[in-house]
Design a protein around this motif. Sequence first.
Motif, PDB file in Angstrom:
ATOM      1  N   UNK A 163       0.824  -1.204   0.000  1.00 54.39           N
ATOM      2  CA  UNK A 163       0.000   0.000   0.000  1.00 54.39           C
ATOM      3  C   UNK A 163       0.864   1.262   0.000  1.00 54.39           C
ATOM      4  N   UNK A 164       2.012   1.208   0.684  1.00 54.75           N
ATOM      5  CA  UNK A 164       2.872   2.388   0.797  1.00 54.75           C
ATOM      6  C   UNK A 164       3.704   2.639  -0.455  1.00 54.75           C
ATOM      7  N   UNK A 165       4.023   1.577  -1.225  1.00 61.26           N
ATOM      8  CA  UNK A 165       4.999   1.751  -2.314  1.00 61.26           C
ATOM      9  C   UNK A 165       4.589   1.067  -3.611  1.00 61.26           C
ATOM     10  N   UNK A 166       3.294   0.906  -3.863  1.00 61.48           N
ATOM     11  CA  UNK A 166       2.846   0.132  -5.029  1.00 61.48           C
ATOM     12  C   UNK A 166       3.304   0.742  -6.352  1.00 61.48           C
ATOM     13  N   UNK A 167       3.378   2.050  -6.438  1.00 61.87           N
ATOM     14  CA  UNK A 167       3.803   2.661  -7.708  1.00 61.87           C
ATOM     15  C   UNK A 167       5.276   2.379  -7.996  1.00 61.87           C
ATOM     16  N   UNK A 168       6.095   2.291  -6.939  1.00 62.48           N
ATOM     17  CA  UNK A 168       7.496   1.925  -7.132  1.00 62.48           C
ATOM     18  C   UNK A 168       7.637   0.497  -7.621  1.00 62.48           C
ATOM     19  N   UNK A 207      23.958  10.877 -12.669  1.00 66.31           N
ATOM     20  CA  UNK A 207      23.306  12.194 -12.746  1.00 66.31           C
ATOM     21  C   UNK A 207      21.821  12.167 -12.404  1.00 66.31           C
ATOM     22  N   UNK A 208      21.081  11.149 -12.895  1.00 70.74           N
ATOM     23  CA  UNK A 208      19.662  11.055 -12.554  1.00 70.74           C
ATOM     24  C   UNK A 208      19.466  10.768 -11.065  1.00 70.74           C
ATOM     25  N   UNK A 209      20.354   9.951 -10.497  1.00 71.91           N
ATOM     26  CA  UNK A 209      20.288   9.698  -9.059  1.00 71.91           C
ATOM     27  C   UNK A 209      20.486  10.968  -8.253  1.00 71.91           C
ATOM     28  N   UNK A 210      21.436  11.810  -8.689  1.00 74.44           N
ATOM     29  CA  UNK A 210      21.687  13.080  -8.007  1.00 74.44           C
ATOM     30  C   UNK A 210      20.511  14.040  -8.184  1.00 74.44           C
ATOM     31  N   UNK A 211      19.933  14.059  -9.394  1.00 77.56           N
ATOM     32  CA  UNK A 211      18.745  14.904  -9.623  1.00 77.56           C
ATOM     33  C   UNK A 211      17.580  14.456  -8.750  1.00 77.56           C
ATOM     34  N   UNK A 212      17.431  13.133  -8.611  1.00 81.04           N
ATOM     35  CA  UNK A 212      16.370  12.610  -7.755  1.00 81.04           C
ATOM     36  C   UNK A 212      16.571  13.001  -6.305  1.00 81.04           C
ATOM     37  N   UNK A 213      17.845  12.960  -5.829  1.00 80.90           N
ATOM     38  CA  UNK A 213      18.136  13.380  -4.455  1.00 80.90           C
ATOM     39  C   UNK A 213      17.815  14.858  -4.252  1.00 80.90           C
ATOM     40  N   UNK A 220      16.629   3.692  -9.686  1.00 79.03           N
ATOM     41  CA  UNK A 220      15.737   4.806  -9.370  1.00 79.03           C
ATOM     42  C   UNK A 220      14.547   4.318  -8.545  1.00 79.03           C
ATOM     43  N   UNK A 221      13.992   3.162  -8.924  1.00 77.66           N
ATOM     44  CA  UNK A 221      12.847   2.637  -8.177  1.00 77.66           C
ATOM     45  C   UNK A 221      13.268   2.156  -6.793  1.00 77.66           C
ATOM     46  N   UNK A 222      14.507   1.664  -6.651  1.00 75.63           N
ATOM     47  CA  UNK A 222      15.021   1.298  -5.328  1.00 75.63           C
ATOM     48  C   UNK A 222      15.014   2.508  -4.400  1.00 75.63           C
ATOM     49  N   UNK A 223      15.547   3.641  -4.905  1.00 81.08           N
ATOM     50  CA  UNK A 223      15.555   4.858  -4.107  1.00 81.08           C
ATOM     51  C   UNK A 223      14.149   5.356  -3.824  1.00 81.08           C
ATOM     52  N   UNK A 224      13.282   5.263  -4.831  1.00 82.63           N
ATOM     53  CA  UNK A 224      11.895   5.731  -4.709  1.00 82.63           C
ATOM     54  C   UNK A 224      11.146   4.906  -3.666  1.00 82.63           C
ATOM     55  N   UNK A 225      11.297   3.588  -3.719  1.00 80.71           N
ATOM     56  CA  UNK A 225      10.639   2.714  -2.747  1.00 80.71           C
ATOM     57  C   UNK A 225      11.177   2.983  -1.348  1.00 80.71           C
ATOM     58  N   UNK A 226      12.494   3.186  -1.217  1.00 83.62           N
ATOM     59  CA  UNK A 226      13.092   3.503   0.084  1.00 83.62           C
ATOM     60  C   UNK A 226      12.545   4.818   0.638  1.00 83.62           C
TER      61      UNK A 226
END
Length: 404
Positions: free
Chosen positions: A207-212, A261-267, A316-322
């Motif tokens: 329920x908390x992370x279904x989109x990830x 770079x995308x990881x840094x932008x996400x942060x 990216x999804x690992x970071x998003x789910x975390x």
Amino acid sequence: MNRSYQRFQFLLLISSVFICGAAEGMLLPLIASLLEKNGVSAIMNGLGSTSLYIGMLVSVPLMEKPMQKFGYKCFLIAGLALITLPLFLFPIWMNLYFWFVLRLCVGFGDSMLHFAAQTWITVDSPVNRRGRNIAIYGLSFGIGFAAGPMLVRLLFFGTAVPFITSGLFCTVVLLLLFLLKNEYPELSTAAEPSARQFFSRYKKVIAAAWSGFAVTFAFGYLETSLNNSFPVFALRQGYSLDSISILLPAFVTGGLLTQVPLGMLGDRFGRRYLLPVICLFGALLMTGAGLLSEHFYGIYLCLLGAGTLVGSLYSMSMGYVSDLLDSKQIPLGNILMTVCYSIGCMIGPVSGSVLIGWIPGGGLFYGIAVFILLASLGCFIHQFYIARRAALDHSHISGKMPNL
């Protein structure tokens, strides 16, 4: 634990992920090409490749307690051993069913290695460097996955050469893993949960992370559709084996260029904003690859462009789910990510093969585009729901304040 050993440990974890990616990246197109040349139908070819992901899917939900008991090191060694041994056995007998069993073993090993490595990295990394370390983890796997198809060229020296070469590299890393000190995750300090509590934990995390998890599923579908079904598509379109070995790494190369770079932008700006946008434009570029399927440079540029956007979706999804989970829920989140990834990987080759038959020109790419687009919509909807719920909670609290 001193800093030099921590660097050594991180380097070995990244090396094990790299060599696992290289083996997987080689096996998918190599076996698909060999079976296609030996007259195996596209559907059977696709079904055979699902064995690797059946192994991943079946094994990963059972790993939480054993890893807590035996530790990260034992899981890494056992996982890489289950990848290494089949590589030496593949050349013994070119048989679809024999190779199905071997790929099942590789799937078990892949699942064990990734679960141990990503949990160890995520839990041990300081919060301020977690995103960077996850990006390096994804980058290492991506480089390995990009290098894997290049080993297909070793077929020129004999059918067994790519398998044996990959097996030797895996053996070297496997021996180095024995130098690590074993550590044990603190996954649970409570008594053995009841069946109701067990399913309740899963329900809360989903329920908390279904989109990830939807993004992870889409990436699994994308990855195996390209690596398993694309060689079949390309051979039927008249492309040579050398052309395939150039086109296949194009997507992964794009991902490697933008992984960090995308990881840094996400942060900096938030993965909840970045992820749905890159999925949307990645779907458009995959559609472009389908429209330009008869043109070598058209496919190459579209795959390269799509890779720069969605080639790093797993990390990216690992970071998003975390981001969406509490720290205690992260190991279970990793398990569910692997399950969703495995399901996507199982559906990808079969669906890709069917779409090649239905729409020979660009059906493979259109199918990928649809799943990436659905992942994008899922992220948009989930974030809208979270924002709306936060606004309602804030309004509710504000309304209660005068009565305090």
